[in-house]
Structures are given as C-alpha cells and as structure tokens.
Write an enzyme that holds these catalytic residues in place. Structure first.
Site, PDB file in Angstrom:
ATOM      1  N   LYS A  88       0.723  -1.248  -0.065  1.00 57.51           N
ATOM      2  CA  LYS A  88       0.196  -0.029   0.067  1.00 57.51           C
ATOM      3  C   LYS A  88       0.796   1.395   0.018  1.00 57.51           C
ATOM      4  O   LYS A  88       0.245   2.408   0.028  1.00 57.51           O
ATOM      5  CB  LYS A  88      -1.075   0.011   1.251  1.00 57.51           C
ATOM      6  CG  LYS A  88      -2.069  -1.266   1.251  1.00 57.51           C
ATOM      7  CD  LYS A  88      -2.962  -0.790   1.992  1.00 57.51           C
ATOM      8  CE  LYS A  88      -4.417  -1.633   1.965  1.00 57.51           C
ATOM      9  NZ  LYS A  88      -3.879  -3.465   2.260  1.00 57.51           N
ATOM     10  N   GLN A 159      -3.847   5.905  10.377  1.00 55.76           N
ATOM     11  CA  GLN A 159      -4.878   6.652   9.746  1.00 55.76           C
ATOM     12  C   GLN A 159      -5.871   7.166  10.655  1.00 55.76           C
ATOM     13  O   GLN A 159      -6.104   6.199  11.679  1.00 55.76           O
ATOM     14  CB  GLN A 159      -5.544   6.199   8.697  1.00 55.76           C
ATOM     15  CG  GLN A 159      -4.753   5.542   7.649  1.00 55.76           C
ATOM     16  CD  GLN A 159      -5.463   4.726   6.362  1.00 55.76           C
ATOM     17  OE1 GLN A 159      -6.295   4.179   6.665  1.00 55.76           O
ATOM     18  NE2 GLN A 159      -4.656   4.631   5.372  1.00 55.76           N
ATOM     19  N   ARG A 197      -7.002  -8.594  14.979  1.00 51.27           N
ATOM     20  CA  ARG A 197      -7.684 -10.040  14.771  1.00 51.27           C
ATOM     21  C   ARG A 197      -7.317 -10.367  13.499  1.00 51.27           C
ATOM     22  O   ARG A 197      -7.105  -9.690  12.495  1.00 51.27           O
ATOM     23  CB  ARG A 197      -9.254  -9.859  15.045  1.00 51.27           C
ATOM     24  CG  ARG A 197      -9.624  -9.532  16.312  1.00 51.27           C
ATOM     25  CD  ARG A 197     -11.154  -9.643  16.221  1.00 51.27           C
ATOM     26  NE  ARG A 197     -11.709 -11.005  16.119  1.00 51.27           N
ATOM     27  CZ  ARG A 197     -12.717 -11.366  16.965  1.00 51.27           C
ATOM     28  NH1 ARG A 197     -13.296 -10.816  18.007  1.00 51.27           N
ATOM     29  NH2 ARG A 197     -13.168 -12.859  16.635  1.00 51.27           N
ATOM     30  N   ARG A 240     -10.186  -2.617  -8.643  1.00 52.61           N
ATOM     31  CA  ARG A 240     -11.261  -2.411  -7.679  1.00 52.61           C
ATOM     32  C   ARG A 240     -10.819  -1.207  -6.941  1.00 52.61           C
ATOM     33  O   ARG A 240      -9.773  -1.252  -6.416  1.00 52.61           O
ATOM     34  CB  ARG A 240     -11.692  -3.676  -6.872  1.00 52.61           C
ATOM     35  CG  ARG A 240     -13.010  -3.504  -6.120  1.00 52.61           C
ATOM     36  CD  ARG A 240     -13.063  -4.563  -5.077  1.00 52.61           C
ATOM     37  NE  ARG A 240     -12.553  -4.267  -3.957  1.00 52.61           N
ATOM     38  CZ  ARG A 240     -12.040  -5.298  -2.998  1.00 52.61           C
ATOM     39  NH1 ARG A 240     -12.182  -6.370  -3.311  1.00 52.61           N
ATOM     40  NH2 ARG A 240     -11.344  -4.878  -1.999  1.00 52.61           N
ATOM     41  N   GLU A 255      -8.089   2.029  -0.812  1.00 54.35           N
ATOM     42  CA  GLU A 255      -7.475   0.992  -1.394  1.00 54.35           C
ATOM     43  C   GLU A 255      -7.665   1.000  -2.975  1.00 54.35           C
ATOM     44  O   GLU A 255      -8.862   1.220  -3.303  1.00 54.35           O
ATOM     45  CB  GLU A 255      -7.999  -0.420  -0.726  1.00 54.35           C
ATOM     46  CG  GLU A 255      -7.130  -1.480  -1.206  1.00 54.35           C
ATOM     47  CD  GLU A 255      -7.377  -2.661  -0.228  1.00 54.35           C
ATOM     48  OE1 GLU A 255      -6.666  -3.625  -0.598  1.00 54.35           O
ATOM     49  OE2 GLU A 255      -8.424  -2.666   0.325  1.00 54.35           O
ATOM     50  N   GLU A 257      -7.207  -1.955  -5.377  1.00 54.61           N
ATOM     51  CA  GLU A 257      -6.954  -3.279  -5.635  1.00 54.61           C
ATOM     52  C   GLU A 257      -6.889  -4.027  -7.027  1.00 54.61           C
ATOM     53  O   GLU A 257      -7.573  -4.038  -7.905  1.00 54.61           O
ATOM     54  CB  GLU A 257      -7.930  -4.251  -4.896  1.00 54.61           C
ATOM     55  CG  GLU A 257      -7.597  -5.057  -3.545  1.00 54.61           C
ATOM     56  CD  GLU A 257      -6.635  -6.368  -4.042  1.00 54.61           C
ATOM     57  OE1 GLU A 257      -6.272  -6.358  -5.262  1.00 54.61           O
ATOM     58  OE2 GLU A 257      -6.593  -7.014  -3.118  1.00 54.61           O
TER      59      GLU A 257
HETATM   60  N1  ADP Z   1      -8.791   4.691   8.001  1.00 53.83           N
HETATM   61  C1  ADP Z   1     -10.131   3.801   8.123  1.00 53.83           C
HETATM   62  N2  ADP Z   1     -11.163   3.886   8.703  1.00 53.83           N
HETATM   63  C2  ADP Z   1     -12.204   3.099   8.879  1.00 53.83           C
HETATM   64  N3  ADP Z   1     -11.988   1.761   8.547  1.00 53.83           N
HETATM   65  C3  ADP Z   1     -10.928   1.474   8.263  1.00 53.83           C
HETATM   66  C4  ADP Z   1      -9.594   2.264   7.694  1.00 53.83           C
HETATM   67  N4  ADP Z   1      -8.738   1.522   7.434  1.00 53.83           N
HETATM   68  C5  ADP Z   1      -9.108   0.381   7.335  1.00 53.83           C
HETATM   69  N5  ADP Z   1     -10.424   0.181   7.513  1.00 53.83           N
HETATM   70  C6  ADP Z   1     -11.480  -0.919   7.799  1.00 53.83           C
HETATM   71  O1  ADP Z   1     -10.376  -1.947   7.555  1.00 53.83           O
HETATM   72  C7  ADP Z   1     -10.535  -2.710   6.575  1.00 53.83           C
HETATM   73  C8  ADP Z   1      -9.384  -3.478   5.864  1.00 53.83           C
HETATM   74  O2  ADP Z   1      -8.340  -2.349   5.668  1.00 53.83           O
HETATM   75  P1  ADP Z   1      -7.894  -2.039   4.058  1.00 53.83           P
HETATM   76  O3  ADP Z   1      -7.177  -0.768   3.993  1.00 53.83           O
HETATM   77  O4  ADP Z   1      -8.898  -2.299   3.040  1.00 53.83           O
HETATM   78  O5  ADP Z   1      -7.063  -3.241   4.164  1.00 53.83           O
HETATM   79  P2  ADP Z   1      -7.080  -4.798   3.378  1.00 53.83           P
HETATM   80  O6  ADP Z   1      -8.329  -4.933   2.787  1.00 53.83           O
HETATM   81  O7  ADP Z   1      -6.144  -5.020   2.345  1.00 53.83           O
HETATM   82  O8  ADP Z   1      -6.899  -5.502   4.756  1.00 53.83           O
HETATM   83  C9  ADP Z   1     -11.492  -1.921   5.593  1.00 53.83           C
HETATM   84  O9  ADP Z   1     -12.163  -2.500   4.899  1.00 53.83           O
HETATM   85  C10 ADP Z   1     -12.145  -1.010   6.488  1.00 53.83           C
HETATM   86  O10 ADP Z   1     -13.400  -1.926   7.232  1.00 53.83           O
HETATM   87 MG    MG Z   2      -9.840  -3.666   1.812  1.00 56.46          MG
END
Ligand code: ADP
Ligand code: MG
Length: 285
Positions: A88, A159, A197, A240, A255, A257
């Site tokens: 990322k 973040q 988790r 995506r 993200e 993807e």
């Molecule tokens: N800054 C954020 N604020 C709110 N929810 C977040 C944030 N970062 C991640 N999430 C939650 O965590 C999930 C996974 O994070 P993401 O950045 O999409 O990484 P990955 O899907 O590759 O594990 C997201 O689908 C969202 O539900």
């Molecule tokens: Mg994600």
C-alpha cells in the site's frame, strides 16, 4: 482458446466469483479452467490468458508469489502490476499525483504526532482481509501497534478511523479494462475495542450500490493515476477502487486493488460477461 482463472488451494472451492466466470466463458464457447498458482504441475504457457483471481494465500509468501508471476506468460494483471498493488505504499504515489487518500502517517514511533482524531487505524502496508489491522481509541495503543509492526520488519500505516464507515461502509467499484462494471457496499469490519484480529473474513456484508458521479470520477482518476505511475500503456484488466467518505462528504481512496480483488460478481448483473469480454479483447486473434 483457453483461459485459466488462478486461485489458491484454500480459496478455489469458496471464491464465489469463479463458478460465474466459468459459466460466462462457456456461453462464449471458450475453454476455461481453474488452477492453483503454486501447483507445480500446471503448464502456464498452454493458456491464451491466465487471469489472477483468488490467490489469497500470498500473504506471508509474497516474494514466492511474485517470483511465480514473473514466470507466467499472458498473465493478467501482470507481475509488475501485482508487485505494485500488493504494497500500500502505492498510496504515496497516488497522493503525489493529486488523488485524495485517507490521511496516512507511515512507520509512526511512540510520541509521534497522530493528528487530532478520536480513533485511529493501524495496519501494515502488505496485508489483505484486514489482517494485523486494528482500530484504537488511544494514541498509546496506536503507537504500540505501529512500533510492533516496524519491529517485525514491516511498514506501518496510521490513519484516522473514518467514522462514516460505520454506517455507510465502503464503496467498492469494479472496472474491467478501465470500463465501469458495477459497485457494491461493503459494511464495516473493525469493531471498537477488539484490537488486532486475523479472522474477520466472515464479517463481510456486501450489497449492490450505485456510486455517485463524484465517486465514479475519483475511481476513474485513480485508475488513470496508477496506470501513469506504472507506465502502463492501458488500464489493467481488472481494478477495484475502494472509497470511503471523509467528514466533509468528499470521497477518499482507501485501497486500489489490482492484485486479487474479490469481484463481487454474485452482486453484479452480468459482471462476469463483461470481464470475459475484456479478456477476449486482450487475446490476439
Ligand atoms: N482509516 C480507516 N477508517 C475506517 N475503517 C478502516 C480504515 N482503514 C481500514 N479500515 C477498515 O479495515 C478494513 C481493511 O483495511 P484495508 O485498508 O481495506 O486493507 P485490506 O482490505 O487490504 O486488509 C477496511 O475494509 C475497513 O473496514
Ligand atoms: Mg480492503
């Protein structure tokens, strides 16, 4: 013509997109097969197109996965795209080209400024399925999580927790060869107070969604910025773009993807046919 859709031994039987892709290929009189990326018995050069799908076990084996990708002819998305998209830190390049992303601090150490926020998310740059990711209400916990990731040799991202995710969820928009196909809402995944988790996969609640013109515009600019950053002649076969809504109401990229996104084909109307058409357009006659 024969297409391979590539999965992993743990996902091949459960990825709900795969049966729809096989059916759509059948409607075009194309031969399509499922294969597992680390199966040494597959002759990848026998296919006209090899389409990466649910290789979700690459986490923890990323180097091996990318080495495999580099050996496969006619791979979509290409090994170079897979390399770029599975870390990322690409968000830094998108931000530099004017794409709004969630405010992100990299590798924060205890005591570093985290901004004036009520909650934070800490996650590694190489992850999927929200593994090693957590939502924290105190700076101390966020610092500690970030420091632990860094101590383990990883790059960490910190973040603000985007509060709109709790109700509105994320908007995931699917594009095939740069053309919009469909979009879905993904519900929130991180619960307050639960910490790190690794087992949130079953939490995903998905429903169809019609994106706003502003979301469409940002998704398209994001794919274009990625294409430029990688020096690609055209848009990737599949993309995506996941967006969230900032407190001021404007969309932000969470993200992009381009490696092994769930395509949410069961929630689309004909998305599998549009992807097969996009694959066919890439196979030289
Ligand atoms: N800054 C954020 N604020 C709110 N929810 C977040 C944030 N970062 C991640 N999430 C939650 O965590 C999930 C996974 O994070 P993401 O950045 O999409 O990484 P990955 O899907 O590759 O594990 C997201 O689908 C969202 O539900
Ligand atoms: Mg994600």
């Amino acid at each position: 013509m024969t297409i391979a859709f590539v999965s992993s031994s743990s996902a091949i039987a459960i990825d709900p997109d795969l049966p729809l892709l096989l059916e759509a290929a059948g409607r075009r009189d194309l031969r399509a097969e499922l294969a597992v990326w680390d199966d040494p018995g597959v002759d990848w050069s026998s296919y006209d197109a090899v389409v990466v799908r649910s290789c979700w076990d690459y986490i923890g084996r990323r180097e091996e996965f990318l080495r495999w990708a580099a050996t496969v002819p006619q791979l979509h998305n290409s090994g170079a795209i897979l390399t770029w998209s599975t870390d990322k830190t690409y968000l830094q390049q998108l931000e530099a080209s004017g794409i709004p992303i969630i405010e992100t601090r990299w590798d924060v150490a205890p005591g570093d400024d985290l901004g004036d926020h009520a909650e934070w998310v800490v996650k590694p740059t190489i992850s999927a399925g929200s593994r090693d990711t957590a939502r924290w209400e105190t700076a101390e916990e966020a610092w500690e999580h970030s420091a632990a990731l860094v101590a383990a040799g990883r790059t960490s991202m910190t973040q603000p927790y985007i509060a709109s995710v709790d109700d509105e969820g994320e908007t995931a928009m699917l594009y095939f060869s740069g053309t919009f196909s469909h979009a879905i809402r993904k519900g929130p995944l991180l619960e307050r107070g639960e910490g790190v988790r690794q087992d949130r996969d079953s939490r995903e609640t998905i429903s169809p969604r019609v994106p706003s013109p502003e979301q469409r515009d940002l998704a398209e600019r994001t794919i274009d910025a990625a294409r430029t950053a990688m020096g690609l002649p055209s848009a990737p076969l599949y993309a995506r773009v996941d967006l969230v809504t900032a407190p001021n109401g404007s969309p932000l990229v969470i993200e992009l993807e381009l490696a092994e996104p769930s395509l949410f084909l069961p929630q689309s109307h004909g998305g599998e046919d549009r992807l097969i058409d996009a694959v066919l357009a890439r196979i030289a006659p």
